[in-house]
Write a protein that holds these residues in place. Structure first.
Motif, PDB file in Angstrom:
ATOM      1  N   GLY A 101       0.671  -1.164   0.021  1.00  0.00           N
ATOM      2  CA  GLY A 101       0.118  -0.224  -0.323  1.00  0.00           C
ATOM      3  C   GLY A 101       0.753   0.955   0.114  1.00  0.00           C
ATOM      4  O   GLY A 101       0.870   2.140  -0.853  1.00  0.00           O
ATOM      5  N   LYS A 102       1.846   1.361   0.894  1.00  0.00           N
ATOM      6  CA  LYS A 102       2.816   2.037   1.122  1.00  0.00           C
ATOM      7  C   LYS A 102       4.062   1.909   1.872  1.00  0.00           C
ATOM      8  O   LYS A 102       3.266   0.790   2.534  1.00  0.00           O
ATOM      9  N   TRP A 103       4.646   3.066   1.321  1.00  0.00           N
ATOM     10  CA  TRP A 103       6.467   2.117   2.263  1.00  0.00           C
ATOM     11  C   TRP A 103       6.591   3.994   2.444  1.00  0.00           C
ATOM     12  O   TRP A 103       6.931   4.998   1.770  1.00  0.00           O
ATOM     13  N   THR A 104       7.506   3.734   3.243  1.00  0.00           N
ATOM     14  CA  THR A 104       8.782   4.568   3.424  1.00  0.00           C
ATOM     15  C   THR A 104      10.473   4.340   4.033  1.00  0.00           C
ATOM     16  O   THR A 104      10.290   2.747   4.889  1.00  0.00           O
ATOM     17  N   ASP A 116      13.780   5.837   6.413  1.00  0.00           N
ATOM     18  CA  ASP A 116      13.606   6.959   7.235  1.00  0.00           C
ATOM     19  C   ASP A 116      15.462   6.728   6.982  1.00  0.00           C
ATOM     20  O   ASP A 116      16.451   6.330   7.174  1.00  0.00           O
ATOM     21  N   LEU A 117      16.111   7.534   6.087  1.00  0.00           N
ATOM     22  CA  LEU A 117      17.592   8.075   5.876  1.00  0.00           C
ATOM     23  C   LEU A 117      18.008   8.375   6.912  1.00  0.00           C
ATOM     24  O   LEU A 117      19.384   8.447   6.689  1.00  0.00           O
ATOM     25  N   GLU A 118      17.332   8.866   8.478  1.00  0.00           N
ATOM     26  CA  GLU A 118      18.197   9.550   8.832  1.00  0.00           C
ATOM     27  C   GLU A 118      18.215   8.687  10.657  1.00  0.00           C
ATOM     28  O   GLU A 118      19.469   9.294  10.547  1.00  0.00           O
ATOM     29  N   ASP A 119      17.675   7.790   9.983  1.00  0.00           N
ATOM     30  CA  ASP A 119      18.181   5.868  11.084  1.00  0.00           C
ATOM     31  C   ASP A 119      19.352   5.411  11.100  1.00  0.00           C
ATOM     32  O   ASP A 119      19.458   5.208   9.834  1.00  0.00           O
ATOM     33  N   VAL A 120      19.973   5.190  11.868  1.00  0.00           N
ATOM     34  CA  VAL A 120      21.063   4.444  12.001  1.00  0.00           C
ATOM     35  C   VAL A 120      20.783   3.332  11.402  1.00  0.00           C
ATOM     36  O   VAL A 120      21.670   3.062  10.652  1.00  0.00           O
ATOM     37  N   ASP A 121      19.700   2.264  11.263  1.00  0.00           N
ATOM     38  CA  ASP A 121      19.375   1.371  10.355  1.00  0.00           C
ATOM     39  C   ASP A 121      19.091   1.580   9.341  1.00  0.00           C
ATOM     40  O   ASP A 121      18.073   0.679   8.282  1.00  0.00           O
ATOM     41  N   ARG A 122      18.278   2.832   8.985  1.00  0.00           N
ATOM     42  CA  ARG A 122      17.846   2.924   7.491  1.00  0.00           C
ATOM     43  C   ARG A 122      16.750   2.028   7.149  1.00  0.00           C
ATOM     44  O   ARG A 122      16.624   1.398   6.667  1.00  0.00           O
ATOM     45  N   VAL A 123      16.097   2.298   8.244  1.00  0.00           N
ATOM     46  CA  VAL A 123      14.096   1.936   8.070  1.00  0.00           C
ATOM     47  C   VAL A 123      13.704   2.102   7.361  1.00  0.00           C
ATOM     48  O   VAL A 123      13.302   2.675   6.909  1.00  0.00           O
ATOM     49  N   LEU A 124      13.824   0.730   6.688  1.00  0.00           N
ATOM     50  CA  LEU A 124      12.225   0.657   5.478  1.00  0.00           C
ATOM     51  C   LEU A 124      11.070   0.201   6.567  1.00  0.00           C
ATOM     52  O   LEU A 124      10.647  -0.724   7.146  1.00  0.00           O
ATOM     53  N   ARG A 125       9.779   0.450   6.014  1.00  0.00           N
ATOM     54  CA  ARG A 125       8.927   0.274   6.869  1.00  0.00           C
ATOM     55  C   ARG A 125       7.846   0.409   5.449  1.00  0.00           C
ATOM     56  O   ARG A 125       7.589   1.515   4.876  1.00  0.00           O
ATOM     57  N   VAL A 126       7.212  -0.620   5.465  1.00  0.00           N
ATOM     58  CA  VAL A 126       6.426  -1.434   5.075  1.00  0.00           C
ATOM     59  C   VAL A 126       4.914  -1.853   5.164  1.00  0.00           C
ATOM     60  O   VAL A 126       4.142  -2.192   5.960  1.00  0.00           O
ATOM     61  N   VAL A 127       3.984  -0.966   4.671  1.00  0.00           N
ATOM     62  CA  VAL A 127       2.053  -1.334   4.604  1.00  0.00           C
ATOM     63  C   VAL A 127       1.343  -2.144   3.135  1.00  0.00           C
ATOM     64  O   VAL A 127       1.659  -1.954   2.541  1.00  0.00           O
ATOM     65  N   ALA A 128       0.991  -2.840   3.720  1.00  0.00           N
ATOM     66  CA  ALA A 128       1.362  -4.382   2.846  1.00  0.00           C
ATOM     67  C   ALA A 128      -0.397  -5.398   2.771  1.00  0.00           C
ATOM     68  O   ALA A 128      -0.515  -5.507   4.769  1.00  0.00           O
ATOM     69  N   ALA A 129      -1.020  -5.747   2.231  1.00  0.00           N
ATOM     70  CA  ALA A 129      -1.656  -6.488   2.317  1.00  0.00           C
ATOM     71  C   ALA A 129      -1.645  -7.989   2.745  1.00  0.00           C
ATOM     72  O   ALA A 129      -3.017  -8.089   3.238  1.00  0.00           O
ATOM     73  N   ILE A 130      -0.493  -8.236   2.435  1.00  0.00           N
ATOM     74  CA  ILE A 130      -0.093  -9.012   3.118  1.00  0.00           C
ATOM     75  C   ILE A 130       1.317  -9.628   3.701  1.00  0.00           C
ATOM     76  O   ILE A 130       2.009  -8.538   3.527  1.00  0.00           O
ATOM     77  N   PRO A 131       1.321 -10.476   4.718  1.00  0.00           N
ATOM     78  CA  PRO A 131       2.593 -10.282   5.468  1.00  0.00           C
ATOM     79  C   PRO A 131       4.162 -10.547   4.533  1.00  0.00           C
ATOM     80  O   PRO A 131       4.217 -12.284   5.552  1.00  0.00           O
ATOM     81  N   ALA A 132       4.030 -10.360   3.548  1.00  0.00           N
ATOM     82  CA  ALA A 132       5.572 -10.586   2.595  1.00  0.00           C
ATOM     83  C   ALA A 132       6.563 -10.643   3.192  1.00  0.00           C
ATOM     84  O   ALA A 132       7.495  -9.484   2.176  1.00  0.00           O
ATOM     85  N   ILE A 133       6.787 -10.676   3.894  1.00  0.00           N
ATOM     86  CA  ILE A 133       8.484 -10.710   4.647  1.00  0.00           C
ATOM     87  C   ILE A 133       9.307 -10.632   3.566  1.00  0.00           C
ATOM     88  O   ILE A 133      10.597  -9.943   3.476  1.00  0.00           O
ATOM     89  N   ASP A 134       9.442 -11.934   3.157  1.00  0.00           N
ATOM     90  CA  ASP A 134      10.422 -12.867   2.958  1.00  0.00           C
ATOM     91  C   ASP A 134      10.706 -12.063   1.061  1.00  0.00           C
ATOM     92  O   ASP A 134      11.822 -12.105   0.513  1.00  0.00           O
ATOM     93  N   SER A 135       9.396 -11.940   0.059  1.00  0.00           N
ATOM     94  CA  SER A 135       9.543 -10.643  -0.502  1.00  0.00           C
ATOM     95  C   SER A 135      10.024  -9.763  -0.641  1.00  0.00           C
ATOM     96  O   SER A 135      10.750  -9.889  -0.962  1.00  0.00           O
TER      97      SER A 135
END
Length: 75
Positions: free
Chosen positions: A34-37, A39-58
């Motif tokens: 659905g959407k994703w972001t 965070d380029l300022e975070d030490v872990d460069r955190v990618l947050r994904v809002v998805a319709a399914i829990p497609a972690i591996d994908s």
């Protein structure tokens, strides 16, 4: 109809706006995201994904295929 949304959080090495644009070319084409972001300022460069399914591996595979590191961020 199932409208559940899953918020998935990943540690990446996506460090610049240019990196984010490269990943966008892949993530924006996925119908289950659905959407994703990133965070380029975070030490872990955190990618947050809002998805319709829990497609972690994908999502990890998609980011890896774009030549970036990606791993699920544990609590």
């Amino acid at each position: 109809m199932n409208t559940a949304q899953h918020i998935l959080v990943f540690k990446t090495n996506i460090a610049t706006v240019e990196d984010r644009l490269k990943v966008a070319q892949v993530l924006d084409r996925q119908p289950f995201i659905g959407k994703w972001t990133v965070d380029l300022e975070d030490v872990d460069r955190v990618l947050r994904v809002v998805a319709a399914i829990p497609a972690i591996d994908s999502i990890i595979a998609l980011v890896n295929a774009s030549a970036y590191e990606c791993a699920e961020l544990e609590d």
